[in-house]
Design an enzyme around this catalytic site. Structure first.
Site, PDB file in Angstrom:
ATOM      1  N   GLY A  13      -8.733   4.087   2.067  1.00  0.00           N
ATOM      2  CA  GLY A  13      -8.148   4.976   1.051  1.00  0.00           C
ATOM      3  C   GLY A  13      -9.104   5.115  -0.128  1.00  0.00           C
ATOM      4  N   ARG A  23     -22.717   5.762  -8.019  1.00  0.00           N
ATOM      5  CA  ARG A  23     -23.758   6.073  -9.019  1.00  0.00           C
ATOM      6  C   ARG A  23     -24.520   4.797  -9.405  1.00  0.00           C
ATOM      7  NH1 ARG A  23     -23.473   5.605 -14.604  1.00  0.00           N
ATOM      8  NH2 ARG A  23     -24.828   6.999 -15.798  1.00  0.00           N
ATOM      9  N   ARG A  74     -10.628   6.362   7.636  1.00  0.00           N
ATOM     10  CA  ARG A  74     -10.219   5.126   8.302  1.00  0.00           C
ATOM     11  C   ARG A  74     -10.692   5.293   9.742  1.00  0.00           C
ATOM     12  NH1 ARG A  74      -6.650   2.856   4.539  1.00  0.00           N
ATOM     13  NH2 ARG A  74      -5.345   4.336   3.416  1.00  0.00           N
ATOM     14  N   GLY A 104     -11.218  -1.469   0.822  1.00  0.00           N
ATOM     15  CA  GLY A 104     -10.218  -2.533   0.773  1.00  0.00           C
ATOM     16  C   GLY A 104     -10.357  -3.522   1.926  1.00  0.00           C
ATOM     17  N   ASP A 105      -9.234  -4.106   2.253  1.00  0.00           N
ATOM     18  CA  ASP A 105      -9.185  -5.161   3.246  1.00  0.00           C
ATOM     19  C   ASP A 105      -9.806  -4.765   4.604  1.00  0.00           C
ATOM     20  OD1 ASP A 105      -8.253  -7.727   3.560  1.00  0.00           O
ATOM     21  OD2 ASP A 105      -6.565  -7.034   4.789  1.00  0.00           O
ATOM     22  N   THR A 128      -9.758  -0.447  -3.858  1.00  0.00           N
ATOM     23  CA  THR A 128      -8.420  -0.087  -3.389  1.00  0.00           C
ATOM     24  C   THR A 128      -7.511   0.009  -4.602  1.00  0.00           C
ATOM     25  OG1 THR A 128      -6.418  -0.909  -2.275  1.00  0.00           O
ATOM     26  CG2 THR A 128      -8.065  -2.564  -2.815  1.00  0.00           C
ATOM     27  N   ASP A 130      -4.551  -0.740  -4.520  1.00  0.00           N
ATOM     28  CA  ASP A 130      -3.471  -1.729  -4.345  1.00  0.00           C
ATOM     29  C   ASP A 130      -3.714  -3.057  -5.065  1.00  0.00           C
ATOM     30  OD1 ASP A 130      -2.303   0.150  -2.749  1.00  0.00           O
ATOM     31  OD2 ASP A 130      -2.787  -0.832  -0.860  1.00  0.00           O
ATOM     32  N   ASP A 132      -5.001  -5.725  -4.002  1.00  0.00           N
ATOM     33  CA  ASP A 132      -4.580  -6.871  -3.189  1.00  0.00           C
ATOM     34  C   ASP A 132      -5.747  -7.586  -2.504  1.00  0.00           C
ATOM     35  OD1 ASP A 132      -5.138  -4.765  -1.538  1.00  0.00           O
ATOM     36  OD2 ASP A 132      -3.394  -5.016  -0.247  1.00  0.00           O
ATOM     37  N   ARG A 157      11.339   9.548 -17.357  1.00  0.00           N
ATOM     38  CA  ARG A 157      12.351   8.921 -18.219  1.00  0.00           C
ATOM     39  C   ARG A 157      12.964   9.937 -19.197  1.00  0.00           C
ATOM     40  NH1 ARG A 157      14.288   3.942 -19.079  1.00  0.00           N
ATOM     41  NH2 ARG A 157      12.759   2.494 -18.287  1.00  0.00           N
ATOM     42  N   MET A 172       2.877   3.445  -4.579  1.00  0.00           N
ATOM     43  CA  MET A 172       2.122   2.941  -3.421  1.00  0.00           C
ATOM     44  C   MET A 172       2.015   1.420  -3.445  1.00  0.00           C
ATOM     45  SD  MET A 172      -0.862   5.621  -2.500  1.00  0.00           S
ATOM     46  CE  MET A 172      -0.493   6.983  -1.392  1.00  0.00           C
ATOM     47  N   GLY A 173       1.657   0.886  -2.314  1.00  0.00           N
ATOM     48  CA  GLY A 173       1.539  -0.562  -2.148  1.00  0.00           C
ATOM     49  C   GLY A 173       2.266  -0.958  -0.874  1.00  0.00           C
ATOM     50  N   ARG A 174       1.566  -0.781   0.237  1.00  0.00           N
ATOM     51  CA  ARG A 174       2.137  -1.083   1.556  1.00  0.00           C
ATOM     52  C   ARG A 174       2.501  -2.545   1.688  1.00  0.00           C
ATOM     53  NH1 ARG A 174      -2.158   1.753   5.292  1.00  0.00           N
ATOM     54  NH2 ARG A 174      -3.434   0.630   3.820  1.00  0.00           N
ATOM     55  N   GLU A 225       6.306   0.817  -2.057  1.00  0.00           N
ATOM     56  CA  GLU A 225       6.642   1.379  -0.735  1.00  0.00           C
ATOM     57  C   GLU A 225       6.844   0.285   0.309  1.00  0.00           C
ATOM     58  OE1 GLU A 225       3.454   3.733   1.031  1.00  0.00           O
ATOM     59  OE2 GLU A 225       1.964   2.527  -0.013  1.00  0.00           O
ATOM     60  N   GLN A 257      -1.387   9.087  -7.066  1.00  0.00           N
ATOM     61  CA  GLN A 257      -1.858   7.767  -7.525  1.00  0.00           C
ATOM     62  C   GLN A 257      -3.306   7.486  -7.090  1.00  0.00           C
ATOM     63  OE1 GLN A 257       1.632   4.740  -6.828  1.00  0.00           O
ATOM     64  NE2 GLN A 257       2.018   6.581  -5.666  1.00  0.00           N
ATOM     65  N   ARG A 258      -3.780   8.227  -6.126  1.00  0.00           N
ATOM     66  CA  ARG A 258      -5.130   7.950  -5.616  1.00  0.00           C
ATOM     67  C   ARG A 258      -6.195   8.857  -6.235  1.00  0.00           C
ATOM     68  NH1 ARG A 258      -4.472   6.380   0.102  1.00  0.00           N
ATOM     69  NH2 ARG A 258      -6.074   7.899   0.570  1.00  0.00           N
TER      70      ARG A 258
HETATM   71  O1  F6P Z   1      -4.437   1.177   0.594  1.00  0.00           O
HETATM   72  C1  F6P Z   1      -4.309   2.178  -0.321  1.00  0.00           C
HETATM   73  C2  F6P Z   1      -3.129   3.067  -0.028  1.00  0.00           C
HETATM   74  O2  F6P Z   1      -3.094   4.041  -1.034  1.00  0.00           O
HETATM   75  C3  F6P Z   1      -1.781   2.348   0.097  1.00  0.00           C
HETATM   76  O3  F6P Z   1      -1.209   2.025  -1.141  1.00  0.00           O
HETATM   77  C4  F6P Z   1      -0.996   3.371   0.881  1.00  0.00           C
HETATM   78  O4  F6P Z   1       0.052   2.749   1.566  1.00  0.00           O
HETATM   79  C5  F6P Z   1      -2.005   3.903   1.819  1.00  0.00           C
HETATM   80  O5  F6P Z   1      -3.260   3.736   1.205  1.00  0.00           O
HETATM   81  C6  F6P Z   1      -1.821   5.360   2.192  1.00  0.00           C
HETATM   82  O6  F6P Z   1      -2.785   5.694   3.124  1.00  0.00           O
HETATM   83  P1  F6P Z   1      -3.072   7.160   3.639  1.00  0.00           P
HETATM   84  O7  F6P Z   1      -3.715   7.920   2.530  1.00  0.00           O
HETATM   85  O8  F6P Z   1      -4.001   6.966   4.789  1.00  0.00           O
HETATM   86  O9  F6P Z   1      -1.759   7.755   4.011  1.00  0.00           O
END
Ligand code: F6P
Length: 325
Positions: A13, A23, A74, A104-105, A128, A130, A132, A157, A172-174, A225, A257-258
């Site tokens: 992601g 850079r 990915r 990320g991981d 990432t 996340d 994590d 709000r 987000m946050g699987r 999530e 969020q990304r």
């Molecule tokens: O790992 C980052 C992340 O944004 C997670 O928070 C989210 O669950 C996932 O990627 C979404 O992935 P994609 O963009 O492949 O749907």
């Protein structure tokens, strides 16, 4: 070993701040007299030879931009030994002596295998939203993502209050609740649901009943999530069962969020870590992620970043509950 040519890629992601990291890798390479090659679309581009040299012009005017100029993917193929073999052949073809991967991981797991199977120097950067990853306090992109959520929830709000509505906001946050916890505290959310803490429905009902006295049922619940209870829609269903009179709306923030311009924090973090990654390769380091812990640069072997989970600060979750009452 002299590093004459360094490859850089972004994988998994994307995150705001990846461009600042690219850079920094290019500029640090120039500083140390190494050429830097950009590998496009992550490991897919390494397997399928989508590679171009990068110079100062390639990274001009990108420090403030979200996304990644190298694109990201990915890549399932890279999970196989055959895929990694092909990737290694490409590295040899271009005479690349060392690789910087930003992700990320999953990205770091792939980096570990490539490095081990082919005795190849790889340094990882934590990228990432996340947050994590074990081996750094902040991952590149996390701060921006949290600020994006805070800006969105502040707006939600306003309308929640005008209409006496309860909003369930999914972030987000699987597998991790870092974004939910930090943004939940920053926005004074009435409840924060994260994968790291079991969600008890009776507790949730109780908090809602207490909260009703403040604002006639208006409020914000932030749900990661990956919460064990399910996402925002599951939570909504349960609340409707118990409180059929509540006016409830669900807002799933998703991929906003990304994206977006990275915060100053992310730009500075990415710049520092990008430089350190190149310096590490020059110094002969390999098989490690470079992170920042207590404001100090730390190198953590891939084995550890992958094996250990970085826990959220559970005490902070408890404090958030107290402050929400
Ligand atoms: O790992 C980052 C992340 O944004 C997670 O928070 C989210 O669950 C996932 O990627 C979404 O992935 P994609 O963009 O492949 O749907």
């Amino acid at each position: 070993m002299k590093m004459k040519r360094i490859g850089v890629l972004t994988s998994g992601g994307d995150t705001p701040g990846m461009n600042a990291a690219i850079r920094a890798v290019v500029k640090a390479g120039m500083h140390y007299g190494a050429e830097v090659y950009g590998i496009y679309k992550g490991y897919y581009g390494l397997i399928h030879d989508i590679i171009k040299p990068l110079d100062g012009n390639s990274v001009y005017n990108i420090i403030h931009r979200g996304g990644t100029i190298l694109k990201s993917a990915r890549c399932k193929e890279f999970k196989t030994a055959e895929g990694r073999e092909k990737a290694f052949e490409t590295l040899k073809k271009y005479d690349i002596d060392g690789l910087v991967v930003i992700g990320g991981d999953g990205t770091l797991t792939g980096a570990r295998l490539l490095g081990k199977e082919h005795d190849f120097p790889v340094i990882g950067l934590p990228g990432t939203i996340d947050n994590d990853l074990y081996g750094t306090d902040y991952t590149i992109g996390y701060d921006t993502a949290v600020n994006t959520v805070v800006a969105a929830v502040d707006k939600i709000r306003d309308t929640a209050h005008s209409h006496d509505r309860l909003f369930i906001v999914e972030v987000m946050g699987r597998d991790a609740g870092f974004i939910a916890l930090r943004s939940g505290i920053a926005t004074g959310a009435e409840k924060i649901l994260i994968p790291e803490a079991k969600t008890f429905i009776e507790d949730l009902y109780e908090s809602l009943e207490k909260g009703k006295s403040h604002d006639e049922g208006a409020g914000i619940i932030i749900v990661a999530e990956g919460d064990d209870f399910g996402g925002a829609l599951e939570v909504e269903k349960k609340i409707r069962e118990k409180f059929p009179d509540y006016d409830i709306r669900v807002s799933i923030l998703g991929h906003i969020q990304r994206g977006g311009a990275p915060t100053a924090y992310d730009r500075v973090l990415a710049s520092g870590l990008g430089y350190q990654a190149v310096k590490a390769l020059i110094d002969g380091k390999r098989g490690m992620m470079v992170g920042s812990i207590n404001r100090k640069i730390e190198f953590t072997p891939f084995e550890q970043t992958i094996k250990y989970n970085r826990p959220v600060n559970v005490e902070l979750h408890t404090i958030a509950e107290i402050l929400a009452l």
